[in-house]
Design a protein around this motif. Sequence first.
Motif, short mmCIF file in Angstrom:
data_model
loop_
_atom_site.label_atom_id
_atom_site.label_comp_id
_atom_site.label_asym_id
_atom_site.label_seq_id
_atom_site.Cartn_x
_atom_site.Cartn_y
_atom_site.Cartn_z
N UNK A 167 0.81 -1.49 0.36
CA UNK A 167 0.18 0.15 0.22
C UNK A 167 1.11 1.07 0.10
N UNK A 168 1.92 0.87 0.46
CA UNK A 168 2.52 2.62 0.94
C UNK A 168 3.13 2.56 -0.94
N UNK A 169 3.71 1.63 -1.52
CA UNK A 169 3.98 1.79 -2.99
C UNK A 169 2.68 2.02 -4.14
N UNK A 170 1.44 1.35 -3.73
CA UNK A 170 0.84 1.65 -4.57
C UNK A 170 -0.28 3.65 -4.03
N UNK A 171 0.30 3.24 -3.27
CA UNK A 171 -0.12 5.79 -2.23
C UNK A 171 1.11 6.20 -2.84
N UNK A 172 2.48 5.73 -3.34
CA UNK A 172 3.56 6.18 -3.55
C UNK A 172 3.21 6.61 -4.65
N UNK A 173 3.24 6.09 -5.82
CA UNK A 173 2.79 6.71 -7.69
C UNK A 173 1.32 7.18 -7.34
N UNK B 28 -8.31 9.74 -7.65
CA UNK B 28 -8.47 9.48 -6.55
C UNK B 28 -9.12 7.68 -6.58
N UNK B 29 -9.03 6.73 -5.76
CA UNK B 29 -8.48 5.49 -5.38
C UNK B 29 -9.88 5.44 -5.88
N UNK B 30 -10.85 6.01 -4.62
CA UNK B 30 -12.16 5.64 -4.47
C UNK B 30 -13.26 5.21 -5.17
N UNK B 31 -13.68 4.34 -5.82
CA UNK B 31 -14.21 3.84 -6.74
C UNK B 31 -14.03 3.33 -7.87
N UNK B 32 -12.93 3.25 -7.31
CA UNK B 32 -11.69 2.66 -8.66
C UNK B 32 -11.57 1.23 -8.10
N UNK C 215 -7.96 -1.99 0.64
CA UNK C 215 -9.09 -1.72 -0.58
C UNK C 215 -10.38 -1.16 -0.50
N UNK C 216 -11.49 -1.95 0.28
CA UNK C 216 -12.68 -2.39 0.44
C UNK C 216 -12.70 -1.00 1.36
N UNK C 217 -11.46 -0.54 2.65
CA UNK C 217 -11.69 0.68 3.35
C UNK C 217 -11.42 1.85 2.70
N UNK C 218 -10.97 1.64 1.33
CA UNK C 218 -10.57 2.65 0.35
C UNK C 218 -12.07 2.89 -0.40
N UNK C 219 -12.71 2.27 -0.03
CA UNK C 219 -13.85 2.65 -0.85
C UNK C 219 -13.73 2.06 -2.55
#
Length: 316
Positions: free
Chosen positions: A113-119, A142-146, A164-168
């Motif tokens: 998740x650090x890498x996902x958010x970093x990218x 945004x990640x929500x809804x993706x 990922x679910x927590x981010x919607x």
Amino acid sequence: MSLRVAVLDDYQQVAESQADWSGRLPGAETVFFPRHIADPDELVAALAPFDVVVAMRERTAFPREVLRRLPRLRLLVTTGMRNASLDVAAAAEFGVLVCGTGGYPTGTSELTWAMILGLVRGVAGDDARVRAGGWQQRVAPDLSGEVLGIVGLGRLGTQVAAVGAAFGMDVVAWSPHLTAERAAEGGARLVGKDELFATAKVATVHMVLAEGTRGLIGDAELGAMRAGSYLVNTSRFGLIEEEALRRALAGDRPAGVGLDVFDVEPLPDGHWLRTAPRTLLSPHMGYVTEQTYRIFYGDAVEDIAAWQAGAPVRTL
């Protein structure tokens, strides 16, 4: 003759502080090697005087030819319970017992998740921009809804799915033998491999590298990814076909690739990935956490003590 124990690839020089080596192994001489020894001849020469070797994951390989040349070696402990760089059959043939350890609480999924958010948020680029006197130059997606596409929904994939679910996000998953029921239990929706790569905003890989999974992600998968999509691999580099990745990065998609694993580690000087565009690179830090190291080295000491007592545990 006292027991001699070699602890390899102690990059951070912390192994000695992570377990009670002297208390649990009285009379043993333990030597910690901070420098990686890549050359097989140099490795054999360095390890010739040792009865026990503790190997950190797959940093140092022990193929048949190396094991054959270490007649004093009697116990090989690998951190974790799986190590593709050890020839376990050859070890048994030469009278070397192979043991493993526990480990892997959540470190790799946290780094994923650090890498996902970093990218996605362009953290490294923004940091460099501010330090150079600049300010905002991009609008982050945004990640929500993706769609979050998880390739391999085992323990790590399931941990990643929960965030990922927590981010919607709409969490989907695929692996060769994954069922819809098992996907639902892991917090994901089963889709085909083609659909996953065609729809995912972020595709993240959590598969074991084996003969059937090597090169699992190639030109077709990378070419199918959406513009503005991201790929993260914290499992094994060989899951992605290297030349296909090189071609993709020379083109326009994915928008970013995060890698914590490489075909040769440490990554050689001058390797093309060191200057590859749209990449976020990490030096195989997924499992390198305080909690995991305490488990790795603590269990390694327990393995050695149990072997000395004639009752080995956690054998591979």
